[in-house]
Design a protein around this motif. Sequence first.
Motif, PDB file in Angstrom:
ATOM      1  N   LYS A   1       9.284  -2.238 -21.424  1.00 50.43           N
ATOM      2  CA  LYS A   1       8.250  -2.735 -20.317  1.00 50.43           C
ATOM      3  C   LYS A   1       9.242  -3.336 -19.349  1.00 50.43           C
ATOM      4  O   LYS A   1      10.367  -3.516 -19.301  1.00 50.43           O
ATOM      5  CB  LYS A   1       7.678  -3.838 -21.135  1.00 50.43           C
ATOM      6  N   ALA A   2       8.433  -3.718 -18.239  1.00 49.42           N
ATOM      7  CA  ALA A   2       9.069  -4.370 -17.145  1.00 49.42           C
ATOM      8  C   ALA A   2       7.938  -5.412 -16.657  1.00 49.42           C
ATOM      9  O   ALA A   2       6.710  -5.300 -16.909  1.00 49.42           O
ATOM     10  CB  ALA A   2       9.234  -3.433 -15.964  1.00 49.42           C
ATOM     11  N   LEU A   3       8.547  -6.429 -15.958  1.00 46.27           N
ATOM     12  CA  LEU A   3       7.633  -7.362 -15.275  1.00 46.27           C
ATOM     13  C   LEU A   3       7.256  -6.720 -14.052  1.00 46.27           C
ATOM     14  O   LEU A   3       7.877  -6.147 -13.290  1.00 46.27           O
ATOM     15  CB  LEU A   3       8.530  -8.712 -14.871  1.00 46.27           C
ATOM     16  N   GLN A   4       5.941  -6.634 -13.871  1.00 42.19           N
ATOM     17  CA  GLN A   4       5.153  -6.153 -12.607  1.00 42.19           C
ATOM     18  C   GLN A   4       4.500  -7.253 -11.785  1.00 42.19           C
ATOM     19  O   GLN A   4       3.686  -7.918 -12.244  1.00 42.19           O
ATOM     20  CB  GLN A   4       4.408  -5.130 -13.057  1.00 42.19           C
ATOM     21  N   LEU A   5       4.893  -7.465 -10.470  1.00 43.03           N
ATOM     22  CA  LEU A   5       4.157  -8.090  -9.448  1.00 43.03           C
ATOM     23  C   LEU A   5       3.272  -7.493  -8.716  1.00 43.03           C
ATOM     24  O   LEU A   5       3.495  -6.072  -8.142  1.00 43.03           O
ATOM     25  CB  LEU A   5       5.158  -8.825  -8.543  1.00 43.03           C
ATOM     26  N   LYS A   6       1.917  -7.904  -8.321  1.00 39.27           N
ATOM     27  CA  LYS A   6       1.258  -7.303  -7.413  1.00 39.27           C
ATOM     28  C   LYS A   6       0.699  -8.094  -6.247  1.00 39.27           C
ATOM     29  O   LYS A   6       0.579  -9.215  -6.537  1.00 39.27           O
ATOM     30  CB  LYS A   6      -0.055  -6.614  -8.344  1.00 39.27           C
ATOM     31  N   ALA A   7       0.432  -7.284  -5.033  1.00 35.22           N
ATOM     32  CA  ALA A   7       0.199  -7.968  -4.130  1.00 35.22           C
ATOM     33  C   ALA A   7      -1.076  -7.172  -3.549  1.00 35.22           C
ATOM     34  O   ALA A   7      -0.682  -5.967  -3.083  1.00 35.22           O
ATOM     35  CB  ALA A   7       1.219  -8.460  -3.040  1.00 35.22           C
ATOM     36  N   VAL A   8      -2.123  -7.834  -3.075  1.00 40.51           N
ATOM     37  CA  VAL A   8      -3.230  -7.093  -2.733  1.00 40.51           C
ATOM     38  C   VAL A   8      -3.741  -7.775  -1.402  1.00 40.51           C
ATOM     39  O   VAL A   8      -3.667  -9.067  -0.962  1.00 40.51           O
ATOM     40  CB  VAL A   8      -4.423  -6.996  -3.584  1.00 40.51           C
ATOM     41  N   THR A   9      -4.200  -7.167  -0.138  1.00 41.11           N
ATOM     42  CA  THR A   9      -5.106  -7.700   0.905  1.00 41.11           C
ATOM     43  C   THR A   9      -5.816  -6.603   1.625  1.00 41.11           C
ATOM     44  O   THR A   9      -5.776  -5.504   1.359  1.00 41.11           O
ATOM     45  CB  THR A   9      -3.887  -8.084   1.837  1.00 41.11           C
ATOM     46  N   ASP A  10      -6.842  -7.376   2.170  1.00 41.69           N
ATOM     47  CA  ASP A  10      -7.773  -6.541   2.982  1.00 41.69           C
ATOM     48  C   ASP A  10      -7.815  -7.003   4.500  1.00 41.69           C
ATOM     49  O   ASP A  10      -8.713  -6.833   5.254  1.00 41.69           O
ATOM     50  CB  ASP A  10      -9.414  -6.740   2.487  1.00 41.69           C
ATOM     51  N   GLY A  11      -6.777  -7.592   4.648  1.00 42.20           N
ATOM     52  CA  GLY A  11      -6.668  -8.139   5.999  1.00 42.20           C
ATOM     53  C   GLY A  11      -7.148  -9.621   6.345  1.00 42.20           C
ATOM     54  O   GLY A  11      -6.771 -10.171   7.533  1.00 42.20           O
ATOM     55  N   THR A  12      -7.711 -10.355   5.482  1.00 43.40           N
ATOM     56  CA  THR A  12      -8.330 -11.450   5.608  1.00 43.40           C
ATOM     57  C   THR A  12      -7.410 -12.449   4.525  1.00 43.40           C
ATOM     58  O   THR A  12      -6.833 -12.022   3.963  1.00 43.40           O
ATOM     59  CB  THR A  12      -9.583 -11.468   5.404  1.00 43.40           C
ATOM     60  N   ALA A  13      -7.353 -13.688   4.910  1.00 45.77           N
ATOM     61  CA  ALA A  13      -6.741 -14.621   4.256  1.00 45.77           C
ATOM     62  C   ALA A  13      -7.093 -14.803   2.893  1.00 45.77           C
ATOM     63  O   ALA A  13      -6.877 -14.803   1.721  1.00 45.77           O
ATOM     64  CB  ALA A  13      -6.817 -16.002   4.841  1.00 45.77           C
TER      65      ALA A  13
ATOM     66  N   PHE B   1       3.073 -11.356   1.779  1.00 50.60           N
ATOM     67  CA  PHE B   1       2.939 -10.879   2.954  1.00 50.60           C
ATOM     68  C   PHE B   1       3.383 -11.943   3.963  1.00 50.60           C
ATOM     69  O   PHE B   1       2.973 -13.012   3.860  1.00 50.60           O
ATOM     70  CB  PHE B   1       1.411 -10.547   3.302  1.00 50.60           C
ATOM     71  N   ILE B   2       4.011 -11.344   5.010  1.00 55.19           N
ATOM     72  CA  ILE B   2       4.455 -12.267   6.241  1.00 55.19           C
ATOM     73  C   ILE B   2       3.164 -12.340   7.002  1.00 55.19           C
ATOM     74  O   ILE B   2       2.407 -11.669   7.282  1.00 55.19           O
ATOM     75  CB  ILE B   2       5.314 -11.604   7.056  1.00 55.19           C
ATOM     76  N   SER B   3       3.085 -13.910   7.371  1.00 51.25           N
ATOM     77  CA  SER B   3       1.956 -14.316   8.038  1.00 51.25           C
ATOM     78  C   SER B   3       1.748 -13.514   9.449  1.00 51.25           C
ATOM     79  O   SER B   3       3.053 -13.697  10.147  1.00 51.25           O
ATOM     80  CB  SER B   3       2.048 -15.678   8.164  1.00 51.25           C
ATOM     81  N   GLY B   4       0.885 -13.095   9.776  1.00 50.33           N
ATOM     82  CA  GLY B   4       0.707 -12.317  11.015  1.00 50.33           C
ATOM     83  C   GLY B   4       1.135 -10.910  10.870  1.00 50.33           C
ATOM     84  O   GLY B   4       1.212 -10.119  11.754  1.00 50.33           O
ATOM     85  N   GLY B   5       1.674 -10.554   9.790  1.00 51.56           N
ATOM     86  CA  GLY B   5       2.109  -9.023   9.797  1.00 51.56           C
ATOM     87  C   GLY B   5       1.319  -8.125   9.002  1.00 51.56           C
ATOM     88  O   GLY B   5       1.550  -6.838   8.627  1.00 51.56           O
ATOM     89  N   LEU B   6      -0.173  -8.163   8.823  1.00 51.73           N
ATOM     90  CA  LEU B   6      -0.897  -7.555   8.167  1.00 51.73           C
ATOM     91  C   LEU B   6      -1.636  -6.612   9.400  1.00 51.73           C
ATOM     92  O   LEU B   6      -2.030  -6.653  10.377  1.00 51.73           O
ATOM     93  CB  LEU B   6      -2.203  -8.171   7.697  1.00 51.73           C
ATOM     94  N   VAL B   7      -1.823  -5.141   8.730  1.00 52.15           N
ATOM     95  CA  VAL B   7      -2.240  -4.029   9.582  1.00 52.15           C
ATOM     96  C   VAL B   7      -3.888  -4.274   9.870  1.00 52.15           C
ATOM     97  O   VAL B   7      -4.477  -4.958   9.081  1.00 52.15           O
ATOM     98  CB  VAL B   7      -2.063  -2.655   8.988  1.00 52.15           C
ATOM     99  N   GLY B   8      -4.275  -3.906  10.964  1.00 50.51           N
ATOM    100  CA  GLY B   8      -5.884  -4.163  11.333  1.00 50.51           C
ATOM    101  C   GLY B   8      -6.569  -3.152  10.601  1.00 50.51           C
ATOM    102  O   GLY B   8      -7.307  -2.328  11.173  1.00 50.51           O
ATOM    103  N   SER B   9      -6.761  -3.356   9.169  1.00 48.80           N
ATOM    104  CA  SER B   9      -7.610  -2.463   8.370  1.00 48.80           C
ATOM    105  C   SER B   9      -8.362  -3.712   7.367  1.00 48.80           C
ATOM    106  O   SER B   9      -7.842  -4.359   6.892  1.00 48.80           O
ATOM    107  CB  SER B   9      -6.889  -1.451   7.865  1.00 48.80           C
ATOM    108  N   SER B  10      -9.564  -3.166   7.283  1.00 49.01           N
ATOM    109  CA  SER B  10     -10.387  -4.172   6.105  1.00 49.01           C
ATOM    110  C   SER B  10     -10.391  -3.156   4.870  1.00 49.01           C
ATOM    111  O   SER B  10     -10.673  -3.765   3.853  1.00 49.01           O
ATOM    112  CB  SER B  10     -11.724  -4.167   6.544  1.00 49.01           C
ATOM    113  N   THR B  11      -9.747  -2.011   4.807  1.00 46.18           N
ATOM    114  CA  THR B  11      -9.607  -1.410   3.411  1.00 46.18           C
ATOM    115  C   THR B  11      -8.608  -2.070   2.626  1.00 46.18           C
ATOM    116  O   THR B  11      -7.451  -2.345   3.014  1.00 46.18           O
ATOM    117  CB  THR B  11      -9.038  -0.022   3.517  1.00 46.18           C
ATOM    118  N   SER B  12      -8.823  -2.364   1.255  1.00 42.91           N
ATOM    119  CA  SER B  12      -8.070  -2.917   0.425  1.00 42.91           C
ATOM    120  C   SER B  12      -6.703  -2.265   0.114  1.00 42.91           C
ATOM    121  O   SER B  12      -7.002  -0.931   0.036  1.00 42.91           O
ATOM    122  CB  SER B  12      -8.595  -3.496  -0.697  1.00 42.91           C
ATOM    123  N   ARG B  13      -5.659  -2.770   0.015  1.00 38.17           N
ATOM    124  CA  ARG B  13      -4.533  -1.960  -0.221  1.00 38.17           C
ATOM    125  C   ARG B  13      -3.524  -2.807  -1.205  1.00 38.17           C
ATOM    126  O   ARG B  13      -3.631  -4.227  -1.218  1.00 38.17           O
ATOM    127  CB  ARG B  13      -3.447  -1.644   0.871  1.00 38.17           C
TER     128      ARG B  13
END
Length: 468
Positions: free
Chosen positions: A254-266, A413-425
């Motif tokens: 097994k491994a420790l897994q970290l996840k980060a998600v954004t849709d471009g909003t805070a 995520f770096i503040s101000g560094g999100l791409v301009g898309s509302s699709t979740s990644r």
Amino acid sequence: MRRRLLLGGLVSAMLLALVGIVANPASAQQSVRLQYKTSAAGATADQVEPWFNLINSGTSAVPLSGVKIRYYFKADAGSPQYRFACSWAVVSCSTVTGTFGTLSPGTATADRYLEVGFTSGNLAVGAQTGDLQLRFHRTDWQRLTQSDDYSFGPARTTYGDWTKVTVYQNGALVWGTSPSGGGGDPTPTPTPTITPTPGGSGVVFDDFAYTNADDPNISAHNWTVRTNSGGPGVPGASWPKQNVTFPTVSGTNKALQLKAVTDGTASGTQQSEVLHQRKFLEGTYAARVKFSDTPVSGPDGDHIVQTFFTITPLAADMDPNYSEQDFEYLPNGGWGEPSNIMYATSWETYRNEPWQAVNVHTEVRQSYAGWHDLVLQVSGGQIRYYIDGALFAEHGGDYYPETVQSVNFNLWFISGGLVGSSTSRNYIQQIDWFYHSKNEVVAPATVLSRVNNYRSASTTWVDTVPNP
């Protein structure tokens, strides 16, 4: 126009007037020239920022260990002390040294100098070092006046030949004009060494064989899955516990897994972090980490930071007891970088508002996607970073930690560094294992051997490091 330095006493008066150097003894082999620019052109500044580019204009290779560069300045009133830092260098900041000296007698524009040297490297004929982005500041962080400094060129905001900075090769002046008053021979460049603290004072090993983020063994082993709000990253982002999981990555491992998600909003941004208690200082830290260049799903391009680091919390602005040693991978760039870059950064302290950082870093601009063995050695006043067994960076001096630290992994995520898309990644980072040996310098290959021995014995957790 390319200018070439000549050997011995054959330089004509006309050429001397053109290049603005002082004729040297016939024994001084003139083989290099220096270009300079400043990235802090104000009459006063928080930091003096001389950037250099050294060019081999001779007929043979130049070992950089024999080269010294001197930048002359006038100390401010009150005889303040100064600190040197290398922000970035093509030849690697880990090979660049900086010390301060005093001119005696001094002049109206120079009574101190910064002497820059190199611990290794070779400059081929016609080659250049590329950017040496250097800086120095007062230890009390008061603004300093540089308009009266001999070597300062406020109009030089692009690289050009600059003879008010001198270059010595093997003790002989080969470029530039020093202010009257001399200053003595260049100091020898110290050979970097690590003096191991008597070692083997305890070990922590974790194979991350947990069921999920609610497994009681996580807290029993002194790890914390972060859920509280705050930095770093996007203001208003959350740190949900469910973003930390323990998937099987091979066989039963097994491994420790970290996840980060954004849709471009805070409100639609989630980050993750796992940290151990504060009880680590000198010794060897290691982890096997899988970095990724692209999201698992959704559009690519966010400025995501994938990390393994140690840290002492900041108690107040410019807290002298703060410390941090970072491995930070930015697959999509950020902080002014356009694409993937790996940083090794050692911190003395900082202030958040207005931002003021006291750190030194080394970086490599390439992809680090996939599994990598990361080793950090902290001992004898030196900090060494290794990636896959190769020395990546070496720092020390003021950046050496003084107080016990925690061990952390986070994905943000770096503040101000999100791409301009509302699709979740969705981005992930995985950590296969963590190892620490207190008060012992352990070679990267030996770390792997010890980890393999634990696994061969089906040992998933060890902690013999005393609590502070």
